[in-house]
Enzyme design. Structure first.
Site, PDB file in Angstrom:
ATOM      1  CG  ASP A   1     -45.317  48.278  59.169  1.00  0.00           C
ATOM      2  OD1 ASP A   1     -45.879  47.761  60.071  1.00  0.00           O
ATOM      3  OD2 ASP A   1     -45.071  50.197  59.275  1.00  0.00           O
TER       4      ASP A   1
ATOM      5  N   GLY B   1     -46.262  43.613  56.098  1.00  0.00           N
ATOM      6  CA  GLY B   1     -47.231  42.653  54.769  1.00  0.00           C
ATOM      7  C   GLY B   1     -46.774  41.127  55.727  1.00  0.00           C
ATOM      8  CE  LYS B   2     -43.178  42.002  59.826  1.00  0.00           C
ATOM      9  NZ  LYS B   2     -42.640  43.037  59.306  1.00  0.00           N
TER      10      LYS B   2
ATOM     11  CG  ASN C   1     -41.856  46.480  68.687  1.00  0.00           C
ATOM     12  OD1 ASN C   1     -42.534  45.302  69.036  1.00  0.00           O
ATOM     13  ND2 ASN C   1     -40.693  46.278  68.710  1.00  0.00           N
TER      14      ASN C   1
ATOM     15  N   GLY D   1     -47.033  44.749  64.222  1.00  0.00           N
ATOM     16  CA  GLY D   1     -48.676  45.475  64.170  1.00  0.00           C
ATOM     17  C   GLY D   1     -48.817  44.288  63.349  1.00  0.00           C
ATOM     18  CG  HIS D   2     -47.099  41.001  62.839  1.00  0.00           C
ATOM     19  ND1 HIS D   2     -46.881  40.306  63.328  1.00  0.00           N
ATOM     20  CD2 HIS D   2     -46.884  42.298  62.198  1.00  0.00           C
ATOM     21  CE1 HIS D   2     -45.842  40.515  62.711  1.00  0.00           C
ATOM     22  NE2 HIS D   2     -45.053  42.098  61.863  1.00  0.00           N
ATOM     23  CB  THR D   3     -53.019  43.985  59.003  1.00  0.00           C
ATOM     24  OG1 THR D   3     -52.657  45.053  60.426  1.00  0.00           O
ATOM     25  CG2 THR D   3     -54.188  44.057  59.000  1.00  0.00           C
TER      26      THR D   3
ATOM     27  NE  ARG E   1     -24.797  41.016  82.505  1.00  0.00           N
ATOM     28  CZ  ARG E   1     -24.264  40.667  81.887  1.00  0.00           C
ATOM     29  NH1 ARG E   1     -22.814  39.429  82.605  1.00  0.00           N
ATOM     30  NH2 ARG E   1     -23.501  42.496  82.406  1.00  0.00           N
TER      31      ARG E   1
ATOM     32  CD  GLN F   1     -40.367  44.430  65.420  1.00  0.00           C
ATOM     33  OE1 GLN F   1     -39.423  43.870  65.828  1.00  0.00           O
ATOM     34  NE2 GLN F   1     -40.967  44.898  65.920  1.00  0.00           N
TER      35      GLN F   1
ATOM     36  CB  THR G   1     -47.501  53.841  66.326  1.00  0.00           C
ATOM     37  OG1 THR G   1     -47.398  54.486  64.703  1.00  0.00           O
ATOM     38  CG2 THR G   1     -46.911  53.334  67.444  1.00  0.00           C
TER      39      THR G   1
ATOM     40  N   PRO H   1     -48.280  58.300  59.744  1.00  0.00           N
ATOM     41  CG  PRO H   1     -48.336  60.596  59.202  1.00  0.00           C
ATOM     42  CD  PRO H   1     -48.958  59.852  60.140  1.00  0.00           C
TER      43      PRO H   1
HETATM   44  P1  IMO Z   1     -44.372  45.574  62.248  1.00  0.00           P
HETATM   45  O1  IMO Z   1     -43.702  44.281  62.780  1.00  0.00           O
HETATM   46  C1  IMO Z   1     -42.535  49.663  61.561  1.00  0.00           C
HETATM   47  C2  IMO Z   1     -39.451  50.856  64.123  1.00  0.00           C
HETATM   48  C3  IMO Z   1     -40.271  52.430  64.851  1.00  0.00           C
HETATM   49  C4  IMO Z   1     -38.786  52.495  65.727  1.00  0.00           C
HETATM   50  C5  IMO Z   1     -37.930  51.799  64.991  1.00  0.00           C
HETATM   51  C6  IMO Z   1     -37.518  51.229  66.938  1.00  0.00           C
HETATM   52  O2  IMO Z   1     -45.275  45.591  62.338  1.00  0.00           O
HETATM   53  O3  IMO Z   1     -42.731  45.562  61.152  1.00  0.00           O
HETATM   54  P2  IMO Z   1     -38.999  50.300  68.698  1.00  0.00           P
HETATM   55  O4  IMO Z   1     -40.646  50.296  69.030  1.00  0.00           O
HETATM   56  O5  IMO Z   1     -39.422  48.801  67.922  1.00  0.00           O
HETATM   57  O6  IMO Z   1     -38.504  50.723  69.937  1.00  0.00           O
HETATM   58  O7  IMO Z   1     -39.254  51.873  67.654  1.00  0.00           O
HETATM   59  O8  IMO Z   1     -38.555  51.034  65.002  1.00  0.00           O
HETATM   60  N1  IMO Z   1     -40.438  50.384  64.676  1.00  0.00           N
HETATM   61  C7  IMO Z   1     -41.471  49.481  63.067  1.00  0.00           C
HETATM   62  N2  IMO Z   1     -41.871  50.371  62.228  1.00  0.00           N
HETATM   63  N3  IMO Z   1     -43.478  48.225  61.765  1.00  0.00           N
HETATM   64  C8  IMO Z   1     -43.170  47.316  62.870  1.00  0.00           C
HETATM   65  O9  IMO Z   1     -43.076  46.380  63.140  1.00  0.00           O
HETATM   66  C9  IMO Z   1     -42.173  48.206  64.189  1.00  0.00           C
HETATM   67  N4  IMO Z   1     -41.338  47.889  65.454  1.00  0.00           N
HETATM   68  C10 IMO Z   1     -40.775  48.967  65.434  1.00  0.00           C
HETATM   69  O10 IMO Z   1     -40.952  53.186  64.220  1.00  0.00           O
HETATM   70  O11 IMO Z   1     -38.280  53.319  63.992  1.00  0.00           O
HETATM   71 MG    MG Z   2     -46.394  47.321  61.944  1.00  0.00          MG
END
Ligand code: IMO
Ligand code: MG
Length: 418
Positions: free
Chosen positions: A13, A15-16, A38, A40-42, A142, A222, A299, A302
């Site tokens: 998160d 801001g990528k 997983n 979430g890129h805004t 596998r 991530q 998700t 907060p």
């Molecule tokens: P972006 O790309 C923030 C966190 C989850 C959890 C851990 C494992 O938007 O930066 P997972 O569902 O991947 O098995 O969860 O990783 N997590 C993120 N936190 N931004 C994300 O993606 C995330 N993707 C996974 O909250 O702690």
């Molecule tokens: Mg995110």
């Protein structure tokens, strides 16, 4: 020309998506290399927020070509939905503009179910419940399905094999009913026709695009401390989020990557459980959360908020070989009189400059802060003197130049510093 990779230096998160969208102006190809829905890129365009989970953020620009590499795990329903959304938003077809590696892993409905029950069973990492962990587990065991399997003659026997394992987990570990072969076959065959035209050999496609003179941008999801090897294990995701993951996840030589842009917020956030030394469990944390609208894009949870952590970032710079910094959301700190950043950790009376290895040790460290004078507000993309000083201090500590500093949500609210 060398490729540019954008990666997160914190816990996601950062801001990528916003940085990728901005850089997509000068890059005509954007590729995802790891993770799945997983992420979430805004991206904010004309006052409207667009959230994407799988499709490269840069594809909101209609001339950009998007690729999704072998290292990703794909929820096909999300993929198809985002293809539709991108087509609506841009008004152009994604055919010939989106390429998905046939080697990418498929996230199945039972993976999402297992992810959910595993969270209940184990107490939880706080995953996004998108089936990421179980899908990567099947890949490494596998028995996972890859995109190309969907078009294979023996798809049914592959599904049977995967289900044999997954249904046992669902049944004996969680007491849940099995998924049927018939239903999974229906699910896959329905989606298969929607994605058929996008399936490609991504390494070969990248080579072709490079030869044609395209500037290539690689988009990480991530962040560094969620990396399966180098993150705060086990509170991590299941993929390689560091810059090296781009080489493995796309099928390109590491020497192709020339610019490594590390993205960090001007403060820190984390969703889910796990260590967070500079976390603020007070009004300041609340203030940052509300000013920065720090709620999960995937998700809605907060986000935990805290001060900038230069110890963690110093190690991120090393792990990723960062060549440039992009600092985001600095405007969120406007109006705060005294801003802090951790410069060292205290561990049992000893000063350390890099984070420890185990989460138990992470829990023991105390950040040592340095204070900075705040600023009132931002006028356009000019940094107030105090903000400029804060940025300069970050650059000095990390030994890397911050070439981009985002000063607001909009596409063009970006201070360029080179
Ligand atoms: P972006 O790309 C923030 C966190 C989850 C959890 C851990 C494992 O938007 O930066 P997972 O569902 O991947 O098995 O969860 O990783 N997590 C993120 N936190 N931004 C994300 O993606 C995330 N993707 C996974 O909250 O702690
Ligand atoms: Mg995110």
């Amino acid at each position: 020309m060398g490729y540019t990779v954008v990666i997160g230096l914190q816990w996601g998160d950062e801001g990528k998506g916003r940085i990728v969208d901005y850089l997509a102006e000068s890059h005509s190809v954007v590729a995802r290399f790891q993770g799945g829905a997983n992420a979430g890129h805004t991206v904010s365009v004309n006052g409207e927020d667009h959230i994407f989970h799988l499709i490269p953020s840069g594809m909101l620009r209609k001339e950009v070509i998007g690729l999704i590499g072998a290292g990703t795990v794909l929820d096909l329903e999300v993929l198809v939905d985002e293809i539709d959304r991108i087509e609506k938003l841009t008004g152009v077809s994604t055919e010939g503009r989106l390429f998905v590696d046939g080697r990418a892993s498929v996230v199945m409905p039972y993976h999402k179910s297992e992810d959910q029950w595993e969270e209940v069973y184990r107490g939880g990492i706080g995953t996004t419940k998108r089936g990421i962990g179980p899908a990567y587990r099947d890949r490494y065991a596998r028995i996972g399905l890859i995109v190309a399997d969907l078009f294979a003659k023996d798809l049914k026997s592959k599904v049977e094999r995967a289900l044999d394992f997954n249904n046992q987990i669902l049944g004996s570990r969680y007491g849940k009913p099995p998924f049927s072969v018939g239903k999974m076959m229906d699910y896959l065959t329905a989606l298969r026709d929607r994605i058929r035209s996008f399936v490609a050999d991504v390494p070969a496609k990248l080579k072709q695009l490079e030869d044609e003179g395209h500037e290539i941008l690689l988009e990480g999801a991530q962040g560094t401390y969620l990396d399966i090897f180098f993150g705060t294990y086990p509170f991590v995701t299941s993929s390689h989020t560091v810059s090296g993951g781009a080489s493995v996840g796309l099928g390109i030589g590491p020497n192709k990557i020339q610019r490594i842009i590390g993205v960090t917020k001007a403060y820190t956030t984390r969703v889910g459980r796990g260590p967070f030394p500079t976390e603020l469990n007070d009004e300041m944390g609340e203030l940052i959360r509300s000013n920065g609208n720090e709620f999960g894009a995937t998700t809605g949870r907060p986000r935990r908020c805290g001060w900038l952590d230069l110890v963690a970032l110093r190690y991120s710079v090393l792990l990723n070989g960062v060549t440039e910094l992009a600092i985001t959301k600095i405007d969120v700190l406007s109006g705060i009189e005294e801003i802090k950043a951790a410069v060292e950790y205290d561990m049992d009376g000893e000063r350390i400059k890099y984070p420890p290895i185990t989460v138990d040790d992470w829990a023991r460290i105390k950040p040592i802060y340095r204070s900075f004078k705040g600023w009132e507000k931002f006028w356009g993309t000019m940094l107030p003197v105090e903000a400029e000083e804060f940025v300069k201090f970050i650059e000095g500590e990390l030994g890397v130049k911050a070439t981009l500093v985002s000063t607001g949500k909009e596409r063009n609210s970006m201070a360029k510093r080179w």
